[in-house]
Structure formats: C-alpha cells, structure tokens
Scaffold this active site. Structure first.
Site, PDB file in Angstrom:
ATOM      1  N   SER A  75       0.960  -1.256   0.072  1.00 42.28           N
ATOM      2  CA  SER A  75      -0.028   0.017   0.181  1.00 42.28           C
ATOM      3  C   SER A  75       0.757   1.146  -0.051  1.00 42.28           C
ATOM      4  CB  SER A  75      -0.739   0.076   1.135  1.00 42.28           C
ATOM      5  OG  SER A  75      -1.588   1.142   1.523  1.00 42.28           O
ATOM      6  N   TYR A  79      -2.302  -1.141  10.568  1.00 41.55           N
ATOM      7  CA  TYR A  79      -2.246  -1.499   9.068  1.00 41.55           C
ATOM      8  C   TYR A  79      -0.913  -1.015   8.509  1.00 41.55           C
ATOM      9  CZ  TYR A  79      -4.119  -0.960   3.958  1.00 41.55           C
ATOM     10  OH  TYR A  79      -4.185  -1.204   2.937  1.00 41.55           O
TER      11      TYR A  79
HETATM   12  P1  NAD Z   1     -11.427  -6.125  -0.081  1.00 40.86           P
HETATM   13  O1  NAD Z   1     -12.334  -6.074   1.632  1.00 40.86           O
HETATM   14  O2  NAD Z   1     -12.481  -5.988  -1.101  1.00 40.86           O
HETATM   15  O3  NAD Z   1     -11.016  -7.643  -0.109  1.00 40.86           O
HETATM   16  C1  NAD Z   1     -10.304  -8.227   0.910  1.00 40.86           C
HETATM   17  C2  NAD Z   1     -10.534  -9.633   0.804  1.00 40.86           C
HETATM   18  O4  NAD Z   1      -9.728 -10.311   1.790  1.00 40.86           O
HETATM   19  C3  NAD Z   1     -11.632 -10.423   0.715  1.00 40.86           C
HETATM   20  O5  NAD Z   1     -11.674 -11.412  -0.609  1.00 40.86           O
HETATM   21  C4  NAD Z   1     -11.998 -10.969   2.227  1.00 40.86           C
HETATM   22  O6  NAD Z   1     -12.793 -12.086   2.120  1.00 40.86           O
HETATM   23  C5  NAD Z   1     -10.441 -11.398   2.367  1.00 40.86           C
HETATM   24  N1  NAD Z   1     -10.081 -11.754   3.671  1.00 40.86           N
HETATM   25  C6  NAD Z   1     -10.275 -10.872   4.645  1.00 40.86           C
HETATM   26  N2  NAD Z   1      -9.757 -11.638   5.799  1.00 40.86           N
HETATM   27  C7  NAD Z   1      -9.452 -12.802   5.659  1.00 40.86           C
HETATM   28  C8  NAD Z   1      -8.888 -13.938   6.047  1.00 40.86           C
HETATM   29  N3  NAD Z   1      -8.699 -13.856   7.527  1.00 40.86           N
HETATM   30  N4  NAD Z   1      -8.549 -15.154   5.521  1.00 40.86           N
HETATM   31  C9  NAD Z   1      -8.578 -14.984   4.211  1.00 40.86           C
HETATM   32  N5  NAD Z   1      -9.110 -13.950   3.434  1.00 40.86           N
HETATM   33  C10 NAD Z   1      -9.667 -12.883   3.959  1.00 40.86           C
HETATM   34  O7  NAD Z   1     -10.203  -5.146   0.126  1.00 40.86           O
HETATM   35  P2  NAD Z   1      -9.329  -4.615  -1.106  1.00 40.86           P
HETATM   36  O8  NAD Z   1      -9.357  -3.031  -0.798  1.00 40.86           O
HETATM   37  O9  NAD Z   1      -9.484  -5.396  -2.197  1.00 40.86           O
HETATM   38  O10 NAD Z   1      -8.043  -5.000  -0.257  1.00 40.86           O
HETATM   39  C11 NAD Z   1      -7.094  -5.978  -1.100  1.00 40.86           C
HETATM   40  C12 NAD Z   1      -5.741  -5.898  -0.644  1.00 40.86           C
HETATM   41  O11 NAD Z   1      -5.329  -4.332  -1.081  1.00 40.86           O
HETATM   42  C13 NAD Z   1      -5.379  -5.606   1.210  1.00 40.86           C
HETATM   43  O12 NAD Z   1      -4.103  -6.132   1.306  1.00 40.86           O
HETATM   44  C14 NAD Z   1      -5.380  -4.236   1.153  1.00 40.86           C
HETATM   45  O13 NAD Z   1      -4.484  -3.530   2.441  1.00 40.86           O
HETATM   46  C15 NAD Z   1      -4.700  -3.816  -0.162  1.00 40.86           C
HETATM   47  N6  NAD Z   1      -4.959  -2.238  -0.394  1.00 40.86           N
HETATM   48  C16 NAD Z   1      -6.217  -1.647  -0.565  1.00 40.86           C
HETATM   49  C17 NAD Z   1      -6.384  -0.538  -1.040  1.00 40.86           C
HETATM   50  C18 NAD Z   1      -7.534   0.358  -1.419  1.00 40.86           C
HETATM   51  O14 NAD Z   1      -7.765   1.402  -1.120  1.00 40.86           O
HETATM   52  N7  NAD Z   1      -8.496  -0.503  -1.391  1.00 40.86           N
HETATM   53  C19 NAD Z   1      -5.403   0.420  -1.161  1.00 40.86           C
HETATM   54  C20 NAD Z   1      -3.716  -0.061  -0.832  1.00 40.86           C
HETATM   55  C21 NAD Z   1      -3.899  -1.325  -0.489  1.00 40.86           C
END
Ligand code: NAD
Length: 257
Positions: A139, A152
């Site tokens: 991130s 985080y």
């Molecule tokens: P999201 O909430 O849409 O998806 C998260 C996924 O992780 C889901 O499939 C959920 O079921 C799964 N998950 C959660 N807990 C779990 C567990 N204990 N075991 C297995 N699976 C689990 O989130 P997202 O925004 O797509 O985020 C995905 C990644 O991208 C994360 O690592 C997040 O930190 C990173 N990220 C997101 C953003 C953003 O702005 N959305 C920015 C930077 C980084």
C-alpha cells in the site's frame, strides 16, 4: 503448460480483479477469501470467464495450518504454484490508545504474517522449477503513514521488508519478489472505513472522501482495480524478470509529496 496462481483474499476487490486478469492470461487460479455461497460462486464464475481453471479454498489467513493446507492443495490440484499474490488484508481505524488488542493481532496476522506462511510453502516448488513470481499487495501505507491506522501501517511497512529480504534470498533461483503499493482504490475495504473515519474525525462522509482520501492523491481520482490487476499481470510476466526486491507505486502521485 498453464501457470497456476494463488491469490489470497480474492473473493472481493483488488484480489478478485487480479484473479480475473491472471485467468485471462490462461493461468489456473486458486481463489481464497470469505463470502456467502452466492458471492463465492459469482467470483468463481467471473474468474473462470477469463479462461483459466478455478478452485476456491476457504483458508483463514490468520491460521497457519489452513494456509499450509491451501498451498499443498493448490500444488496437488494443478501440479505447481507459479504465481503467488499475497493480497488478503483488512483495515481498522482508531487512535492507538483505543486500538483493540485483538484487532492489532488480527491485522498483523492477515496483512503480514500470512505472507510469511504462503511464501515459505510456495518457494520449494518455485525454486525446483527455477521460476516463480511473488507479488505482495502492500500500500502507499507501506511507504508513508496516516493517523489512526497503526496496525495497518505497521503491517504494510513490514511486508515491504519481507519483500526485499525474500527477493535477495531467491535472487539466483529465477523467482522474483515485489510489492505493489496502491493508493486509494474504491473497494469494500475503503467503502467500509468511510463511516468510521467520519466518526473518528468528527466530519461528514463526503468530507472523508474529498478531504481525507482523495486529498492524499494529487490526481484527485481513485485508482481502479483493473489498473492494479494490469500491474500484477506485468510483474508476473517474462518482461519483469529483472524487477525484484522493489515496489511499484500506483497511487495518483500520493507518495511523491
Ligand atoms: P476487500 O475488503 O475488497 O477484499 C479483501 C479480501 O480479503 C476479501 O476477499 C476477504 O474475504 C479477504 N479476507 C479478509 N480476511 C481474510 C482472512 N482472515 N482470510 C482469508 N481472506 C480474508 O479489500 P481490498 O481493498 O480489495 O484490499 C485488498 C488488498 O489491497 C489488502 O491487502 C489491502 O490492504 C490492499 N490495499 C487496498 C487499497 C484500497 O484502497 N482498497 C489500497 C492499498 C492497498
């Protein structure tokens, strides 16, 4: 022969987008993550539409035994794991004195330690083939901090260190290890924190979007899931063979400031 990709946390958001994009390159995909039966079936169908074979493994990323079993089952089903995307992640927003201890532990387990467990399981097979791609979804918060996100930000800075260390250990083994550092992508993870940020900061939800989230991004626009997925496909390609031990930012200029 088709490559096989394991993508943690791929029933939603960025992980699902990466799964779809890798399937469209012909890769077999192991989906992982939570959701209702209908949501998981819809994710499987969306990824299978790309052309690759798809299975779903419900391993909980806080449980090392389940992670090991998922990695073993991926190799048993498809013969090999060629691409590992450590994407599962959760967020929790609270000032540090009130940050629940169990939330700290859960975030470190899912956002950081799960990558240690998947990587150690995937590497022997990748080294034997002298080919592998490990992509950690970090991130902008792997590079800079924001208040109220202590667990985080700590986990994301941690995964940057893990990325570099493993890259050096496997540099001569044909395996690359990199991080992607997205800015804000409008997924359920971000949508859920808008009301929490509004409460913690005492402002409206509209102000959270304009004055907190997009304020950080000079382009004043969200990154899209498809843009992050395209970057992952590139890092998984032969063209990226000499990119290792580093990160690629996709953050609308956030960390240039
Ligand atoms: P999201 O909430 O849409 O998806 C998260 C996924 O992780 C889901 O499939 C959920 O079921 C799964 N998950 C959660 N807990 C779990 C567990 N204990 N075991 C297995 N699976 C689990 O989130 P997202 O925004 O797509 O985020 C995905 C990644 O991208 C994360 O690592 C997040 O930190 C990173 N990220 C997101 C953003 C953003 O702005 N959305 C920015 C930077 C980084």
């Amino acid at each position: 022969m088709a490559r096989t990709a394991v993508i943690t946390g791929s029933t939603s958001g960025i992980g699902l987008g990466i799964a779809r994009a890798l399937s469209a390159t012909g890769a077999n995909v192991v989906l992982n993550g939570f959701g209702s039966r209908e949501e998981i079936d819809a994710a499987i169908a969306a990824v299978a539409a790309g052309g690759g074979k798809v299975i779903h493994n419900p391993a909980d990323m806080t449980k090392p035994d389940e992670i090991a079993a998922m990695m073993a089952s991926a190799a048993e089903t498809f013969g090999t794991v060629d691409i590992l995307v450590n994407n599962a992640g959760i967020q929790y927003v609270e000032k540090i004195e009130d940050f629940p201890v169990e939330k700290w532990d859960q975030i470190i387990a899912i956002n950081l330690s799960s990558a240690f467990h998947t990587i150690r399981a995937a590497l022997p097979g990748m080294k034997a083939k002298k080919n592998g791609r490990i992509i950690n979804i970090a991130s902008a918060h792997g590079l800079v901090a924001s208040p109220f996100k202590s667990a985080y930000v700590a986990a994301k800075h941690g995964i940057m260190g893990l990325t570099k260390t493993v890259a050096l250990e496997v540099a001569e083994a044909g395996v690359t290890v990199n991080a992607i550092c997205p800015g804000y992508v409008l997924t359920p993870l971000v949508e859920r924190q808008i009301p929490d940020q509004a409460k913690t900061r005492g402002i409206t939800e509209e102000q959270v979007v304009s004055d907190v989230l997009l304020k950080a991004q000079p382009t004043k626009d969200f990154v899209t899931v498809e843009q992050v997925a395209a970057l992952a496909v590139f890092l998984a390609s032969d063209a990226a063979a000499q990119i290792t031990g580093t990160h690629v930012s996709i953050d609308g200029g956030w960390t240039a400031q």
